[in-house]
Design a protein around this motif. Structure first.
Motif, PDB file in Angstrom:
ATOM      1  N   ARG A  61     115.204  18.965  22.500  1.00 39.94           N
ATOM      2  CA  ARG A  61     114.897  19.111  21.082  1.00 39.94           C
ATOM      3  C   ARG A  61     115.561  18.053  20.228  1.00 39.94           C
ATOM      4  O   ARG A  61     115.233  17.910  19.062  1.00 39.94           O
ATOM      5  CB  ARG A  61     115.296  20.509  20.611  1.00 39.94           C
ATOM      6  CG  ARG A  61     114.139  21.478  20.760  1.00 39.94           C
ATOM      7  CD  ARG A  61     114.525  22.814  20.254  1.00 39.94           C
ATOM      8  NE  ARG A  61     115.610  23.331  21.041  1.00 39.94           N
ATOM      9  CZ  ARG A  61     115.549  24.460  21.747  1.00 39.94           C
ATOM     10  NH1 ARG A  61     114.469  25.178  21.725  1.00 39.94           N
ATOM     11  NH2 ARG A  61     116.581  24.867  22.440  1.00 39.94           N
ATOM     12  N   VAL A  62     116.538  17.339  20.792  1.00 38.67           N
ATOM     13  CA  VAL A  62     117.160  16.245  20.047  1.00 38.67           C
ATOM     14  C   VAL A  62     117.181  15.006  20.932  1.00 38.67           C
ATOM     15  O   VAL A  62     117.000  15.084  22.146  1.00 38.67           O
ATOM     16  CB  VAL A  62     118.600  16.589  19.609  1.00 38.67           C
ATOM     17  CG1 VAL A  62     118.604  17.665  18.540  1.00 38.67           C
ATOM     18  CG2 VAL A  62     119.463  16.983  20.785  1.00 38.67           C
ATOM     19  N   VAL A  74     125.018   8.496   9.901  1.00 37.73           N
ATOM     20  CA  VAL A  74     123.893   7.671  10.374  1.00 37.73           C
ATOM     21  C   VAL A  74     122.728   7.808   9.407  1.00 37.73           C
ATOM     22  O   VAL A  74     122.337   8.916   9.048  1.00 37.73           O
ATOM     23  CB  VAL A  74     123.429   8.120  11.776  1.00 37.73           C
ATOM     24  CG1 VAL A  74     122.261   7.254  12.240  1.00 37.73           C
ATOM     25  CG2 VAL A  74     124.571   8.049  12.759  1.00 37.73           C
ATOM     26  N   LYS A  75     122.157   6.672   9.020  1.00 41.31           N
ATOM     27  CA  LYS A  75     121.082   6.681   8.049  1.00 41.31           C
ATOM     28  C   LYS A  75     119.838   7.378   8.599  1.00 41.31           C
ATOM     29  O   LYS A  75     119.441   7.151   9.736  1.00 41.31           O
ATOM     30  CB  LYS A  75     120.742   5.238   7.671  1.00 41.31           C
ATOM     31  CG  LYS A  75     120.063   5.131   6.331  1.00 41.31           C
ATOM     32  CD  LYS A  75     120.078   3.697   5.829  1.00 41.31           C
ATOM     33  CE  LYS A  75     118.943   3.497   4.865  1.00 41.31           C
ATOM     34  NZ  LYS A  75     117.677   3.123   5.472  1.00 41.31           N
ATOM     35  N   ASP A  76     119.260   8.273   7.779  1.00 43.49           N
ATOM     36  CA  ASP A  76     117.994   8.950   8.109  1.00 43.49           C
ATOM     37  C   ASP A  76     118.018   9.814   9.361  1.00 43.49           C
ATOM     38  O   ASP A  76     116.968  10.237   9.840  1.00 43.49           O
ATOM     39  CB  ASP A  76     116.842   7.935   8.279  1.00 43.49           C
ATOM     40  CG  ASP A  76     116.557   7.196   6.986  1.00 43.49           C
ATOM     41  OD1 ASP A  76     116.805   7.810   5.926  1.00 43.49           O
ATOM     42  OD2 ASP A  76     116.133   6.037   7.034  1.00 43.49           O
ATOM     43  N   ALA A  77     119.187  10.032   9.924  1.00 45.55           N
ATOM     44  CA  ALA A  77     119.223  10.856  11.136  1.00 45.55           C
ATOM     45  C   ALA A  77     119.153  12.330  10.731  1.00 45.55           C
ATOM     46  O   ALA A  77     119.614  12.713   9.666  1.00 45.55           O
ATOM     47  CB  ALA A  77     120.502  10.603  11.914  1.00 45.55           C
ATOM     48  N   VAL A  78     118.521  13.151  11.592  1.00 48.96           N
ATOM     49  CA  VAL A  78     118.480  14.590  11.351  1.00 48.96           C
ATOM     50  C   VAL A  78     119.542  15.213  12.254  1.00 48.96           C
ATOM     51  O   VAL A  78     119.436  15.156  13.477  1.00 48.96           O
ATOM     52  CB  VAL A  78     117.098  15.165  11.705  1.00 48.96           C
ATOM     53  CG1 VAL A  78     117.064  16.652  11.396  1.00 48.96           C
ATOM     54  CG2 VAL A  78     116.023  14.421  10.948  1.00 48.96           C
ATOM     55  N   VAL A  79     120.582  15.775  11.634  1.00 48.17           N
ATOM     56  CA  VAL A  79     121.699  16.289  12.429  1.00 48.17           C
ATOM     57  C   VAL A  79     121.619  17.808  12.492  1.00 48.17           C
ATOM     58  O   VAL A  79     121.500  18.466  11.464  1.00 48.17           O
ATOM     59  CB  VAL A  79     123.039  15.864  11.793  1.00 48.17           C
ATOM     60  CG1 VAL A  79     124.204  16.375  12.622  1.00 48.17           C
ATOM     61  CG2 VAL A  79     123.098  14.354  11.648  1.00 48.17           C
ATOM     62  N   SER A  80     121.658  18.394  13.695  1.00 57.23           N
ATOM     63  CA  SER A  80     121.781  19.848  13.771  1.00 57.23           C
ATOM     64  C   SER A  80     123.139  20.198  14.364  1.00 57.23           C
ATOM     65  O   SER A  80     123.599  19.565  15.311  1.00 57.23           O
ATOM     66  CB  SER A  80     120.674  20.496  14.595  1.00 57.23           C
ATOM     67  OG  SER A  80     119.962  19.558  15.313  1.00 57.23           O
ATOM     68  N   THR A  81     123.762  21.214  13.768  1.00 56.32           N
ATOM     69  CA  THR A  81     125.129  21.545  14.162  1.00 56.32           C
ATOM     70  C   THR A  81     125.169  22.840  14.950  1.00 56.32           C
ATOM     71  O   THR A  81     124.486  23.804  14.613  1.00 56.32           O
ATOM     72  CB  THR A  81     126.011  21.714  12.917  1.00 56.32           C
ATOM     73  OG1 THR A  81     125.350  22.608  12.045  1.00 56.32           O
ATOM     74  CG2 THR A  81     126.248  20.410  12.237  1.00 56.32           C
ATOM     75  N   GLY A 115     117.562   7.337  12.120  1.00 57.97           N
ATOM     76  CA  GLY A 115     116.295   8.059  12.081  1.00 57.97           C
ATOM     77  C   GLY A 115     116.081   9.020  13.250  1.00 57.97           C
ATOM     78  O   GLY A 115     115.020   9.622  13.366  1.00 57.97           O
ATOM     79  N   LYS A 116     117.091   9.171  14.105  1.00 58.76           N
ATOM     80  CA  LYS A 116     116.920  10.028  15.285  1.00 58.76           C
ATOM     81  C   LYS A 116     117.420  11.457  15.028  1.00 58.76           C
ATOM     82  O   LYS A 116     118.052  11.740  14.021  1.00 58.76           O
ATOM     83  CB  LYS A 116     117.705   9.422  16.459  1.00 58.76           C
ATOM     84  CG  LYS A 116     117.120   8.110  16.953  1.00 58.76           C
ATOM     85  CD  LYS A 116     115.909   8.381  17.810  1.00 58.76           C
ATOM     86  CE  LYS A 116     115.456   7.191  18.608  1.00 58.76           C
ATOM     87  NZ  LYS A 116     114.797   6.125  17.896  1.00 58.76           N
TER      88      LYS A 116
END
Ligand code: ARG
Length: 516
Positions: free
Chosen positions: A187-188, A165-172, A147-148
């Motif tokens: 920001r992360v 990772v479940k529910d994680a918000v990934v920025s690339t 969730g992170k």
């Protein structure tokens, strides 16, 4: 009719030009140049991964563990090394197309990648680690990432791990340092990256306010990647073996890591039970739709604000107030005269980093930063277009307004601006189409718009041609629709064709026979 090229010198120049192109072209042609090129290895690398590969700040030369190692390998194999800098996710496609002979870039040997490229024997033992801000105490292990918000470098094993990772918000991001900067800017919550690289950033590159937590998430081995069935593989493996035996490898290792190297396996454990993942058309389509939607949203919002801002600046540019004119001129010159990419980086990474240096806790939301940069940029162009349009309206129109007892603002509002707006519609359409394409730049700040979606799919499937062709088609559809809409708008706003249509409509509405 036969086309005739008149002046003699023009004919001569043309022949000379064709000659030069032919000579240059043939010079690059394999059959002629091969002899010389055979002694050389073209090595691809993504040089923003210290201490493995980086640009020396002073000399601009490539430096790092990988660079030293491949130079030593080249020496042992009797080959000259030529480096080619590429984005990390572009290395495997470049190997596939044989644009480069090999890639050394801290690249983990994975079963997936080895479906597409061959790997040398392992040359480095690494693994993924989690980095968080120093004041963070709730992330201690991989499980805590649920969730992170996580930042990663695109196409890396870190990106893959974070994606699971479940529910994680990934920025690339395009490079590991950019992902780490995102963490510093607050920001992360975490960055998943190769441990030696994160440690180097903290200890050597002076990355402030970040720590590594918990244990290694994975154990990975780096290998040199080559095109499938490349002849160079045996030579590279043999050279690597020699360097390990003679202690040259240990010497390079100590130079960069100030410790003795571990014993390396001859085959990476990840290759012992391989799995396969191919191009999934359903997923590609879904991702493209998602990306296209974000692209449309970005374009529409930025154009809307750009149009408002651009109109205000256009009025200011022709206003009688001199300081206002100067201010707006400076604004237009700055935003037209610097690359949009630089503006995006400045707004997204630069300004928050500077403000935090001054002790303010600020960080821009990604969408806000992208829209801000895009609108500021587009407004500068639109201002000039609109100003030109306004100034192209005949003076007589102003006089006409005056004679109707309008004040200058009313004349502008009811007489001049509507006419000039119609005139500037074609260049406005151009700007809109340019903006659709320019939104792809937002990918650099981790925005998953259309282009980034393509990169993401490519980074796991390595089907660059199909993926980018699909992306290009979606852009083309969007720009074509925009162009049709602007044509329609132009026709609609054309008083002559509209008047004609109106009389036609009236004529056809008239009864042809009189009711009895
Ligand atoms: N070891 C990781 C991987 O193979 C990251 C490598 C990134 N390398 C680089 N030069 N940026 O996915």
């Amino acid at each position: 009719m036969v086309f005739k090229l008149r002046p003699r010198w023009l004919q001569l120049a043309l022949v000379a030009l064709i000659g030069i192109i032919l000579v240059l072209g043939l010079g690059r042609f394999p059959s002629i140049a091969q002899e010389a090129a055979a002694a050389k290895w073209k090595i691809g690398t993504e040089p923003a991964f210290p201490p493995f590969e980086m640009k020396d700040a002073a000399t601009g030369d490539l430096d790092g563990f990988d660079i030293d190692l491949i130079k030593a390998i080249g020496e042992a194999a009797g080959r000259e090394i030529e480096f080619v800098s590429l984005p990390f996710e572009g290395l495997i496609p470049a190997l596939q197309s044989k644009t480069i002979d090999a890639a050394i870039s801290g690249m983990t040997i994975t079963a997936e990648r080895s479906q597409t490229v061959d790997f040398s024997r392992p040359y480095f033992k690494a693994g993924l680690a989690i980095a968080v801000r120093e004041d963070n105490s709730d992330i201690k292990s991989f499980e805590n990432l649920m969730g992170k918000q996580i930042a990663v470098q695109i196409g890396t094993t870190g990106a893959q791990q974070a994606g699971s990772v479940k529910d994680a918000v990934v920025s690339t991001f395009d490079s590991a340092p950019l992902a780490l900067q995102e963490l510093v800017n607050g920001r992360v919550d975490a960055v998943v990256n190769d441990l030696p690289v994160t440690l180097f950033a903290i200890n050597e590159a002076n990355l402030k306010g970040v720590k590594v937590v918990g244990e290694l998430v994975t154990e990975e081995y780096y290998g040199i990647a080559l095109p499938k069935n490349s002849e160079a593989l045996a030579a590279i493996n043999a050279a690597l073996e020699t360097l390990i035996q003679t202690g040259v490898y240990a010497q390079i290792y100590r130079k960069w890591f100030v410790s003795d190297p571990p014993i390396l396996p001859t085959i990476a454990p990840s290759l012992i039970s391989p799995t396969r993942s191919g191009l999934n058309w359903g997923r590609l389509f879904q991702n493209l739709l998602k990306g296209a939607w974000i692209t449309i949203l970005l374009t529409a919002t930025s154009f809307f604000f750009g149009l408002i801002g651009g109109s205000l600046v256009a009025f200011a540019l022709i206003s009688p107030v001199r300081p206002l004119r100067w201010l707006c001129r400076a604004y237009v010159d700055f935003f037209r005269g610097t690359p949009m990419l630089v503006q995006l980086f400045m707004i997204y990474f630069g300004i928050p980093a500077m403000l935090q240096g001054l002790g303010f806790e600020v960080s821009f939301n990604r969408f806000f930063a992208a829209v801000l940069a895009l609108s500021l940029n587009v407004a500068a162009y639109l201002a000039e277009i609109l100003r030109g349009g306004i100034q192209s309206i005949d003076r007589g129109q102003w006089e006409a307004g005056e004679s109707l007892a309008m004040n200058p603002i009313e004349t502008m509002q009811y007489v001049v601006f509507p006419q000039s707006f119609r005139r500037v519609l074609p260049p406005l359409g151009n700007e809109f189409i340019t903006l659709i394409k320019d939104t792809s730049l937002a990918a650099v700040i981790g925005f998953e718009e259309l282009f980034r979606q393509g990169q993401l799919v490519m980074a796991t499937t390595y089907r660059s041609f199909e993926v980018f062709l699909a992306i290009a088609i979606v852009y083309l559809v969007m720009t074509s629709i925009a162009s049709i809409c602007f044509k329609r708008l132009e026709a609609y706003m054309d008083p002559i064709s509209r008047a004609k249509k109106l009389t036609q409509a009236k004529a056809s509405a008239l009864p042809t026979t009189l009711p009895s």
